[in-house]
Design a protein around this motif. Structure first.
Motif, PDB file in Angstrom:
ATOM      1  N   ASN A 139      12.004   0.625  74.513  1.00  0.00           N
ATOM      2  CA  ASN A 139      11.360   1.728  75.240  1.00  0.00           C
ATOM      3  C   ASN A 139      11.873   1.813  76.676  1.00  0.00           C
ATOM      4  OD1 ASN A 139       9.855   2.231  72.963  1.00  0.00           O
ATOM      5  ND2 ASN A 139       7.967   1.309  73.737  1.00  0.00           N
ATOM      6  N   ALA A 140      11.998   0.650  77.328  1.00  0.00           N
ATOM      7  CA  ALA A 140      12.442   0.622  78.725  1.00  0.00           C
ATOM      8  C   ALA A 140      13.857   1.151  78.882  1.00  0.00           C
ATOM      9  CB  ALA A 140      12.351  -0.804  79.275  1.00  0.00           C
ATOM     10  N   LEU A 141      14.672   0.970  77.853  1.00  0.00           N
ATOM     11  CA  LEU A 141      16.061   1.430  77.891  1.00  0.00           C
ATOM     12  C   LEU A 141      16.231   2.811  77.261  1.00  0.00           C
ATOM     13  CD1 LEU A 141      17.811  -1.932  76.929  1.00  0.00           C
ATOM     14  CD2 LEU A 141      17.659  -0.907  79.209  1.00  0.00           C
ATOM     15  N   SER A 142      15.097   3.417  76.877  1.00  0.00           N
ATOM     16  CA  SER A 142      15.089   4.754  76.258  1.00  0.00           C
ATOM     17  C   SER A 142      15.937   4.803  74.988  1.00  0.00           C
ATOM     18  CB  SER A 142      15.588   5.816  77.256  1.00  0.00           C
ATOM     19  OG  SER A 142      14.757   5.858  78.388  1.00  0.00           O
ATOM     20  N   VAL A 143      15.838   3.740  74.207  1.00  0.00           N
ATOM     21  CA  VAL A 143      16.540   3.670  72.926  1.00  0.00           C
ATOM     22  C   VAL A 143      15.530   3.963  71.821  1.00  0.00           C
ATOM     23  CG1 VAL A 143      17.863   2.220  71.341  1.00  0.00           C
ATOM     24  CG2 VAL A 143      18.152   1.959  73.819  1.00  0.00           C
ATOM     25  N   ASP A 144      15.776   5.023  71.075  1.00  0.00           N
ATOM     26  CA  ASP A 144      14.845   5.425  70.020  1.00  0.00           C
ATOM     27  C   ASP A 144      15.116   4.675  68.716  1.00  0.00           C
ATOM     28  OD1 ASP A 144      13.536   7.326  71.617  1.00  0.00           O
ATOM     29  OD2 ASP A 144      15.079   8.830  71.194  1.00  0.00           O
ATOM     30  N   VAL A 145      14.027   4.273  68.079  1.00  0.00           N
ATOM     31  CA  VAL A 145      14.121   3.671  66.736  1.00  0.00           C
ATOM     32  C   VAL A 145      12.994   4.257  65.888  1.00  0.00           C
ATOM     33  CG1 VAL A 145      15.190   1.492  67.422  1.00  0.00           C
ATOM     34  CG2 VAL A 145      12.716   1.715  67.497  1.00  0.00           C
ATOM     35  N   PRO A 146      13.215   4.425  64.593  1.00  0.00           N
ATOM     36  CA  PRO A 146      12.153   4.939  63.717  1.00  0.00           C
ATOM     37  C   PRO A 146      10.920   4.037  63.759  1.00  0.00           C
ATOM     38  CG  PRO A 146      14.270   4.996  62.598  1.00  0.00           C
ATOM     39  CD  PRO A 146      14.480   4.222  63.873  1.00  0.00           C
ATOM     40  N   ASN A 147       9.749   4.645  63.630  1.00  0.00           N
ATOM     41  CA  ASN A 147       8.499   3.889  63.702  1.00  0.00           C
ATOM     42  C   ASN A 147       8.390   2.795  62.648  1.00  0.00           C
ATOM     43  OD1 ASN A 147       7.587   5.395  65.873  1.00  0.00           O
ATOM     44  ND2 ASN A 147       6.615   6.945  64.570  1.00  0.00           N
ATOM     45  N   ASP A 148       9.029   3.005  61.506  1.00  0.00           N
ATOM     46  CA  ASP A 148       8.905   2.032  60.423  1.00  0.00           C
ATOM     47  C   ASP A 148      10.051   1.013  60.408  1.00  0.00           C
ATOM     48  OD1 ASP A 148      10.881   3.795  59.746  1.00  0.00           O
ATOM     49  OD2 ASP A 148      10.214   4.119  57.670  1.00  0.00           O
ATOM     50  N   SER A 149      10.781   0.930  61.512  1.00  0.00           N
ATOM     51  CA  SER A 149      11.911  -0.005  61.571  1.00  0.00           C
ATOM     52  C   SER A 149      11.434  -1.452  61.507  1.00  0.00           C
ATOM     53  CB  SER A 149      12.701   0.190  62.873  1.00  0.00           C
ATOM     54  OG  SER A 149      13.282   1.467  62.923  1.00  0.00           O
ATOM     55  N   THR A 150      12.201  -2.283  60.818  1.00  0.00           N
ATOM     56  CA  THR A 150      11.891  -3.710  60.768  1.00  0.00           C
ATOM     57  C   THR A 150      12.392  -4.368  62.057  1.00  0.00           C
ATOM     58  OG1 THR A 150      14.012  -4.296  59.763  1.00  0.00           O
ATOM     59  CG2 THR A 150      12.190  -3.682  58.273  1.00  0.00           C
ATOM     60  N   TYR A 151      12.019  -5.629  62.238  1.00  0.00           N
ATOM     61  CA  TYR A 151      12.473  -6.365  63.410  1.00  0.00           C
ATOM     62  C   TYR A 151      13.995  -6.446  63.433  1.00  0.00           C
ATOM     63  CZ  TYR A 151      13.077 -10.107  66.813  1.00  0.00           C
ATOM     64  OH  TYR A 151      13.470 -10.831  67.907  1.00  0.00           O
ATOM     65  N   VAL A 152      14.560  -6.741  62.293  1.00  0.00           N
ATOM     66  CA  VAL A 152      16.029  -6.863  62.206  1.00  0.00           C
ATOM     67  C   VAL A 152      16.704  -5.541  62.570  1.00  0.00           C
ATOM     68  CG1 VAL A 152      17.975  -7.252  60.643  1.00  0.00           C
ATOM     69  CG2 VAL A 152      15.951  -8.722  60.508  1.00  0.00           C
ATOM     70  N   GLN A 153      16.144  -4.429  62.088  1.00  0.00           N
ATOM     71  CA  GLN A 153      16.712  -3.110  62.397  1.00  0.00           C
ATOM     72  C   GLN A 153      16.606  -2.808  63.892  1.00  0.00           C
ATOM     73  OE1 GLN A 153      14.284  -0.927  59.593  1.00  0.00           O
ATOM     74  NE2 GLN A 153      16.013  -0.606  58.185  1.00  0.00           N
ATOM     75  N   LYS A 154      15.477  -3.172  64.489  1.00  0.00           N
ATOM     76  CA  LYS A 154      15.304  -2.956  65.931  1.00  0.00           C
ATOM     77  C   LYS A 154      16.302  -3.799  66.720  1.00  0.00           C
ATOM     78  CE  LYS A 154      10.357  -1.821  65.892  1.00  0.00           C
ATOM     79  NZ  LYS A 154       9.007  -2.255  66.332  1.00  0.00           N
ATOM     80  N   PHE A 155      16.467  -5.038  66.304  1.00  0.00           N
ATOM     81  CA  PHE A 155      17.397  -5.926  66.994  1.00  0.00           C
ATOM     82  C   PHE A 155      18.826  -5.405  66.873  1.00  0.00           C
ATOM     83  CE2 PHE A 155      20.038  -9.607  67.756  1.00  0.00           C
ATOM     84  CZ  PHE A 155      19.384 -10.252  68.796  1.00  0.00           C
TER      85      PHE A 155
END
Length: 287
Positions: A99-115
């Motif tokens: 969020n701080a870096l304004s990087v969007d990820v889908p709400n249902d993303s897993t931890y691995v996907q976010k990383f």
């Protein structure tokens, strides 16, 4: 008669606004020797590519104001994100970072996907010759697990270069956590650190006069004795100095006195309006 909070007694003293507002404001920043040193460490941490830089200070010592000054004066080639009061367990902190870096990820993303999304972003910034810096304000609120997760972020690198740098800003207990035996790996990544002490009596007087002059005053609205007393009552913590001096100027204004004296401060204290006079500084709000 209705007055805006920011003006209140200011017109009576010939000032553009109240000099002792409590909100962190870089335009009011008083550069004590300690604050200059703290800012130098922040600057050094960024430009030396330090994995982790730590700046600590008591509540109300001006840490957040320093951070805001840094944000206003950061090189355009640096992507910088600010995270305040981040809390939560594994995964939640990673979402704060995105969020701080304004990087969007889908709400249902897993931890691995976010990383993976964060890692891709950092690599893209690196390829564009940009550096990424994350500032955590009130970092003493991070859990041990959160700090460990941050350490893992600093392991992301390319060609031996750091892809992300962390600046941890917080209260003194942050140092104790980082120095604890189970945080040894994190401590080894701290390349620069500084602790902001409370101001001495001379610095408090200079601080008061600086704030007065910043809004059009001449600096003599407080007597030397009043400045000395302000130091005694606040322990040299900037936020507490602001609280006491603001109330004192209201008192002087109500009595149509152009100068704040020791008597003025005694009136404030006797009426019980400066609550911090009977508290430890740890019970006051953070700056």
């Amino acid at each position: 008669m209705h007055m805006k909070p920011e003006t209140l007694y200011a017109e009576f003293f010939g000032m553009s606004e109240r000099p002792f507002t409590l909100l962190p404001d870089p335009t009011f920043l008083y550069w004590s020797k300690a604050h200059r040193n703290a800012y130098t460490i922040l600057d050094y941490g960024i430009f030396s590519r330090a994995p982790i830089t730590v700046v600590t200070g008591e509540i109300g010592s001006g840490k957040t104001t320093l951070v805001q000054h840094l944000l206003k004066n950061t090189d355009e080639q640096i992507t910088i994100g600010l995270i305040s009061n981040a809390q939560g367990g594994r995964g939640e902190l990673l979402q704060w970072v995105l969020n701080a870096l304004s990087v969007d990820v889908p709400n249902d993303s897993t931890y691995v996907q976010k990383f993976q999304t964060l890692q891709d972003f950092l690599i893209a910034e690196y390829a564009a010759d940009r550096r990424v810096v994350l500032i955590f304000d009130e970092a003493q609120n991070l859990s041990v697990e959160g700090l460990e997760e941050l350490r893992m972020l600093t392991n992301i690198n390319a060609n031996k270069d750091e892809l992300i740098q962390l600046i941890l800003v917080g209260q003194p207990e942050l140092r104790d956590v980082i120095r604890s035996p189970n945080m040894k790996q994190l401590a080894q990544r701290v390349a620069a650190s500084f602790h902001i002490p409370a101001m001495d009596a001379e610095n408090v007087a200079q601080y008061i006069r600086h704030r007065l002059k910043s809004v059009g005053g001449d600096g003599d609205e407080f007597t030397d004795g009043a400045c000395q007393m302000a130091h005694e009552q606040t322990g040299g913590v900037p936020r507490l100095v602001n609280q006491l001096c603001d109330i004192a100027m209201v008192y002087a204004w109500s009595k149509e006195q152009k100068t704040v004296t020791e008597d003025t401060l005694n009136s404030v204290l006797n009426d019980g309006l400066f609550f911090a006079a009977t508290m430890g500084t740890e019970e006051t709000d953070a700056t």
